[in-house]
Design a protein around this motif. Structure first.
Motif, PDB file in Angstrom:
ATOM      1  N   ALA A  85       0.833  -1.209   0.000  1.00 34.16           N
ATOM      2  CA  ALA A  85       0.000   0.000   0.000  1.00 34.16           C
ATOM      3  C   ALA A  85       0.862   1.251   0.000  1.00 34.16           C
ATOM      4  O   ALA A  85       0.582   2.219  -0.725  1.00 34.16           O
ATOM      5  CB  ALA A  85      -0.925  -0.008   1.224  1.00 34.16           C
ATOM      6  N   GLY A  86       1.926   1.234   0.798  1.00 32.17           N
ATOM      7  CA  GLY A  86       2.816   2.390   0.860  1.00 32.17           C
ATOM      8  C   GLY A  86       3.495   2.651  -0.466  1.00 32.17           C
ATOM      9  O   GLY A  86       3.646   3.806  -0.886  1.00 32.17           O
ATOM     10  N   ALA A  87       3.895   1.580  -1.167  1.00 36.58           N
ATOM     11  CA  ALA A  87       4.569   1.734  -2.455  1.00 36.58           C
ATOM     12  C   ALA A  87       3.623   2.318  -3.502  1.00 36.58           C
ATOM     13  O   ALA A  87       3.994   3.210  -4.269  1.00 36.58           O
ATOM     14  CB  ALA A  87       5.107   0.387  -2.928  1.00 36.58           C
ATOM     15  N   ILE A  88       2.394   1.836  -3.543  1.00 40.00           N
ATOM     16  CA  ILE A  88       1.426   2.299  -4.548  1.00 40.00           C
ATOM     17  C   ILE A  88       1.098   3.771  -4.345  1.00 40.00           C
ATOM     18  O   ILE A  88       1.179   4.589  -5.265  1.00 40.00           O
ATOM     19  CB  ILE A  88       0.142   1.449  -4.493  1.00 40.00           C
ATOM     20  CG1 ILE A  88       0.431   0.013  -4.944  1.00 40.00           C
ATOM     21  CG2 ILE A  88      -0.952   2.064  -5.372  1.00 40.00           C
ATOM     22  CD1 ILE A  88      -0.717  -0.947  -4.723  1.00 40.00           C
ATOM     23  N   VAL A  89       0.734   4.128  -3.108  1.00 36.65           N
ATOM     24  CA  VAL A  89       0.299   5.505  -2.835  1.00 36.65           C
ATOM     25  C   VAL A  89       1.463   6.487  -2.919  1.00 36.65           C
ATOM     26  O   VAL A  89       1.329   7.575  -3.496  1.00 36.65           O
ATOM     27  CB  VAL A  89      -0.386   5.597  -1.458  1.00 36.65           C
ATOM     28  CG1 VAL A  89      -0.762   7.045  -1.134  1.00 36.65           C
ATOM     29  CG2 VAL A  89      -1.623   4.716  -1.422  1.00 36.65           C
ATOM     30  N   SER A  90       2.620   6.126  -2.358  1.00 36.35           N
ATOM     31  CA  SER A  90       3.757   7.059  -2.380  1.00 36.35           C
ATOM     32  C   SER A  90       4.284   7.257  -3.803  1.00 36.35           C
ATOM     33  O   SER A  90       4.696   8.369  -4.163  1.00 36.35           O
ATOM     34  CB  SER A  90       4.885   6.567  -1.463  1.00 36.35           C
ATOM     35  OG  SER A  90       5.391   5.314  -1.889  1.00 36.35           O
ATOM     36  N   MET A 123       1.357  11.432   0.666  1.00 36.32           N
ATOM     37  CA  MET A 123       2.535  10.741   0.151  1.00 36.32           C
ATOM     38  C   MET A 123       3.514  10.420   1.279  1.00 36.32           C
ATOM     39  O   MET A 123       4.017   9.298   1.383  1.00 36.32           O
ATOM     40  CB  MET A 123       3.227  11.620  -0.905  1.00 36.32           C
ATOM     41  CG  MET A 123       4.418  10.982  -1.619  1.00 36.32           C
ATOM     42  SD  MET A 123       5.954  10.900  -0.666  1.00 36.32           S
ATOM     43  CE  MET A 123       6.200  12.643  -0.304  1.00 36.32           C
ATOM     44  N   ASP A 124       3.780  11.402   2.158  1.00 32.94           N
ATOM     45  CA  ASP A 124       4.786  11.229   3.203  1.00 32.94           C
ATOM     46  C   ASP A 124       4.349  10.192   4.235  1.00 32.94           C
ATOM     47  O   ASP A 124       5.169   9.413   4.727  1.00 32.94           O
ATOM     48  CB  ASP A 124       5.063  12.569   3.884  1.00 32.94           C
ATOM     49  CG  ASP A 124       6.424  12.602   4.554  1.00 32.94           C
ATOM     50  OD1 ASP A 124       7.385  12.084   3.952  1.00 32.94           O
ATOM     51  OD2 ASP A 124       6.534  13.137   5.662  1.00 32.94           O
ATOM     52  N   ILE A 125       3.066  10.160   4.557  1.00 31.44           N
ATOM     53  CA  ILE A 125       2.555   9.178   5.515  1.00 31.44           C
ATOM     54  C   ILE A 125       2.715   7.768   4.959  1.00 31.44           C
ATOM     55  O   ILE A 125       3.210   6.859   5.637  1.00 31.44           O
ATOM     56  CB  ILE A 125       1.078   9.457   5.859  1.00 31.44           C
ATOM     57  CG1 ILE A 125       0.965  10.721   6.728  1.00 31.44           C
ATOM     58  CG2 ILE A 125       0.449   8.268   6.589  1.00 31.44           C
ATOM     59  CD1 ILE A 125      -0.444  11.179   6.969  1.00 31.44           C
ATOM     60  N   PHE A 129       5.026   4.469   6.071  1.00 30.66           N
ATOM     61  CA  PHE A 129       4.556   3.092   6.242  1.00 30.66           C
ATOM     62  C   PHE A 129       5.455   2.135   5.461  1.00 30.66           C
ATOM     63  O   PHE A 129       5.835   1.071   5.962  1.00 30.66           O
ATOM     64  CB  PHE A 129       3.110   2.959   5.758  1.00 30.66           C
ATOM     65  CG  PHE A 129       2.089   3.217   6.820  1.00 30.66           C
ATOM     66  CD1 PHE A 129       1.914   2.321   7.869  1.00 30.66           C
ATOM     67  CD2 PHE A 129       1.289   4.350   6.783  1.00 30.66           C
ATOM     68  CE1 PHE A 129       0.967   2.552   8.854  1.00 30.66           C
ATOM     69  CE2 PHE A 129       0.356   4.594   7.765  1.00 30.66           C
ATOM     70  CZ  PHE A 129       0.177   3.691   8.808  1.00 30.66           C
ATOM     71  N   LYS A 130       5.802   2.507   4.235  1.00 29.55           N
ATOM     72  CA  LYS A 130       6.659   1.663   3.399  1.00 29.55           C
ATOM     73  C   LYS A 130       8.063   1.572   3.983  1.00 29.55           C
ATOM     74  O   LYS A 130       8.646   0.484   4.055  1.00 29.55           O
ATOM     75  CB  LYS A 130       6.714   2.244   1.985  1.00 29.55           C
ATOM     76  CG  LYS A 130       7.605   1.473   1.017  1.00 29.55           C
ATOM     77  CD  LYS A 130       7.466   2.038  -0.385  1.00 29.55           C
ATOM     78  CE  LYS A 130       8.379   1.303  -1.370  1.00 29.55           C
ATOM     79  NZ  LYS A 130       9.749   1.795  -1.342  1.00 29.55           N
ATOM     80  N   ASP A 131       8.611   2.704   4.411  1.00 28.48           N
ATOM     81  CA  ASP A 131       9.959   2.756   4.969  1.00 28.48           C
ATOM     82  C   ASP A 131      10.064   1.890   6.216  1.00 28.48           C
ATOM     83  O   ASP A 131      10.969   1.056   6.355  1.00 28.48           O
ATOM     84  CB  ASP A 131      10.302   4.211   5.284  1.00 28.48           C
ATOM     85  CG  ASP A 131      11.766   4.400   5.659  1.00 28.48           C
ATOM     86  OD1 ASP A 131      12.600   3.579   5.242  1.00 28.48           O
ATOM     87  OD2 ASP A 131      12.084   5.374   6.363  1.00 28.48           O
ATOM     88  N   GLY A 208      10.263  -2.567  -7.134  1.00 33.48           N
ATOM     89  CA  GLY A 208      11.130  -3.059  -6.067  1.00 33.48           C
ATOM     90  C   GLY A 208      10.320  -3.585  -4.898  1.00 33.48           C
ATOM     91  O   GLY A 208      10.634  -4.634  -4.320  1.00 33.48           O
ATOM     92  N   ALA A 209       9.265  -2.850  -4.538  1.00 34.46           N
ATOM     93  CA  ALA A 209       8.396  -3.278  -3.441  1.00 34.46           C
ATOM     94  C   ALA A 209       7.703  -4.594  -3.786  1.00 34.46           C
ATOM     95  O   ALA A 209       7.541  -5.476  -2.928  1.00 34.46           O
ATOM     96  CB  ALA A 209       7.360  -2.199  -3.137  1.00 34.46           C
ATOM     97  N   LEU A 210       7.291  -4.746  -5.041  1.00 35.64           N
ATOM     98  CA  LEU A 210       6.649  -5.991  -5.473  1.00 35.64           C
ATOM     99  C   LEU A 210       7.623  -7.164  -5.398  1.00 35.64           C
ATOM    100  O   LEU A 210       7.232  -8.284  -5.038  1.00 35.64           O
ATOM    101  CB  LEU A 210       6.120  -5.834  -6.903  1.00 35.64           C
ATOM    102  CG  LEU A 210       4.875  -4.947  -7.069  1.00 35.64           C
ATOM    103  CD1 LEU A 210       4.574  -4.723  -8.542  1.00 35.64           C
ATOM    104  CD2 LEU A 210       3.664  -5.580  -6.373  1.00 35.64           C
ATOM    105  N   ALA A 211       8.893  -6.910  -5.729  1.00 35.46           N
ATOM    106  CA  ALA A 211       9.906  -7.966  -5.636  1.00 35.46           C
ATOM    107  C   ALA A 211      10.045  -8.445  -4.199  1.00 35.46           C
ATOM    108  O   ALA A 211      10.093  -9.655  -3.934  1.00 35.46           O
ATOM    109  CB  ALA A 211      11.246  -7.451  -6.160  1.00 35.46           C
ATOM    110  N   THR A 212      10.094  -7.502  -3.250  1.00 37.55           N
ATOM    111  CA  THR A 212      10.186  -7.868  -1.834  1.00 37.55           C
ATOM    112  C   THR A 212       8.892  -8.529  -1.362  1.00 37.55           C
ATOM    113  O   THR A 212       8.918  -9.494  -0.590  1.00 37.55           O
ATOM    114  CB  THR A 212      10.461  -6.616  -0.972  1.00 37.55           C
ATOM    115  OG1 THR A 212      11.672  -6.000  -1.413  1.00 37.55           O
ATOM    116  CG2 THR A 212      10.601  -6.984   0.494  1.00 37.55           C
TER     117      THR A 212
END
Length: 481
Positions: A85-90, A123-125, A129-131, A208-212
């Motif tokens: 979710a964090g990757a998509i929105v950010s 975006m920052d929130i 979450f992603k970080d 990259g997020a999808l790979a992880t």
């Protein structure tokens, strides 16, 4: 296991490519392409001020975000839903930031500022979450320190390639998309060019997020099952009661602040002391090469001299770099040599700190009886953001008081101004580094050996409790029969 290492490295690659784009190139886009002409400086100042203020406010919410991640329980695990979710929105937010927001930057600046603020906050929130979910996966991927070191190393290797890779591709991509969408020629850069560049980085971050997401797997164990829901009012209590996390966090804050301040002011040194701003670009090449060489050495070196040796020894090497900085004068070659010695241990010190923070998850569980993975790991990005926010103010302060502003030339800088500048770029950071090393040496006792003992004790304790619980359940069943 190799698949997991590669997947985690790819996630780190996209994550830090995003980070570098947001923190370095957005300001350039705002000042060079978004706002041009009369009043552009004021409008750009409003946008950059909004970014700094929002980020400072958002820092306080990072531990609570970690608490939300810790309280997540899905079939995908606790981290992956937030990572995706964090990757998509950010990524979507980054693309919007590198645009005029549907022409509002030109037609209605007030509406643009308001909509930009909303976009940036969201975006920052989600970036946080992603970080937090990405880096707090480390203690979930393995409880073994050696395996964690490998995950941390490949993660840092990927992040180094990602952040340095952006430096290499930013100009070619912006020029390419400017030519494709705006019909420009030569090296002209347009808004459309920057938007194309941001779109590429957003996609890289998402991929990259999808790979992880698909390539890694959380481990299951009695230690990880020994968790309780973290109430928001207890989030800061969890951090405060973990003395090893607090001492390491304090030491790392001083280390990060000293590094970021010096690194940010180096371009001023080349412009106002050496008198050759163009020569600064070589610094980027030097750090890119050294970063790629330094990170893979971490597992080898840490196995020989332990994390404490890497952390303190690395700081000593950075101090040698500072001494050479002070002796460089107006020699660009000496600055390159000094920067090479100064930067080389930086990625390894970062990894030593990250691994100690990761091991403090089990330390906190052993000491306080509860396991908090994401709350604990949220401390590292919180410190980096804090150091970044402080350094922004320090850099401006140094430039103003040294007289290195506007159209000033090297010959305009007075002896007093030069002393002030050296105090900010070299003397103060050296003191911070020495204090950081002393804190780690005398207050951080969570070694690899200590962590292994804690894990063994936790496993034994939890296994005993499980056997006792099963025995009680059998006894109750027999009584009922």
């Amino acid at each position: 296991m190799i698949k997991q290492y590669v997947s985690y490295a790819l996630g780190a690659f996209g994550h830090d490519a995003f980070y570098a784009t947001l923190n370095t190139y957005f300001a350039i886009f705002v000042t060079s392409a978004l706002f041009v002409g009369k009043g552009s400086a004021a409008e750009a100042g409003i946008v950059t001020s909004m970014v700094v203020i929002i980020r400072l406010i958002e820092i306080a919410f990072d531990p609570m975000i970690g608490g939300m991640v810790d309280n997540t329980n899905t079939k995908m695990g606790k981290f992956k839903p937030w990572l995706l979710a964090g990757a998509i929105v950010s990524s979507a937010g980054l693309i919007l930031m590198f645009s005029s927001l549907f022409g509002l930057a030109d037609s209605n600046s007030s509406m643009y500022f308001m909509l930009f603020g909303i976009v940036f906050v969201i975006m920052d929130i989600f970036y946080s979450f992603k970080d937090i979910s990405f880096w707090s996966m480390l203690p979930a991927l393995s409880v073994d320190t050696k395996v964690r070191n490998k995950f941390g190393t490949v993660g840092r290797f990927g992040s180094t390639l990602g952040s340095q890779g952006v430096i290499i591709v930013v100009t070619p991509l912006v020029i390419y998309f400017s030519q494709q969408f705006s019909g420009t020629h030569g090296s002209t850069q347009t808004r459309a060019g920057w938007l194309g560049f941001a779109t590429v980085i957003g996609l890289v971050s998402l991929l990259g997020a999808l790979a992880t997401f698909f390539g890694t797997k959380e481990t299951t164990s009695l230690i990880r099952e020994n968790t309780e829901r973290t109430r928001f009012r207890d989030v800061f209590k969890v951090i405060g009661e973990n003395d090893q996390l607090m001492w390491l966090g304090f030491s790392y804050l001083l280390f990060a602040l000293s590094y970021v301040v010096t690194n940010s002011l180096l371009i001023y040194y080349f412009r106002y002391v050496i008198g050759n701003a163009a020569a600064y670009s070589v610094i980027g090449i030097v750090t890119a090469i050294l970063g790629i060489l330094s990170v893979p050495l971490f597992p080898i070196i840490v196995s020989k001299i332990t994390r404490k040796g890497v952390y303190i020894g690395g700081i000593c090497m950075m101090l040698v770099g500072y001494i050479l900085f002070n002796l460089a004068g107006s020699s660009a070659i000496m600055m390159y040599i000094a920067d090479a010695i100064f930067f080389f241990p930086y990625p390894m010190i970062f990894l030593a700190a990250l691994m100690t923070i990761t091991d403090s998850v089990e330390y906190g569980q052993w000491k306080n009886g509860t396991r908090n993975e994401s709350v604990t790991l949220s401390v590292r990005p919180l410190i980096d953001k804090l150091a970044g926010a402080f350094s922004t103010g320090i850099v401006v302060l140094a430039a103003v008081h040294a007289g290195m502003t506007g159209n000033a030339k090297p010959s305009d800088i007075t002896a007093h101004g030069m002393f002030v500048f050296h105090s900010f770029i070299f003397y103060m950071p050296m003191i911070l580094l020495i204090v950081a090393a002393l804190i780690y040496q005398f207050k951080v006792t969570l070694s690899e050996k200590k962590h292994a003992e804690i894990v063994k004790e936790l496993e034994s304790k939890l296994e005993t409790e499980k056997v006792e619980e099963e025995a009680e359940e059998k006894a109750e069943s027999a009584t009922e029969d």
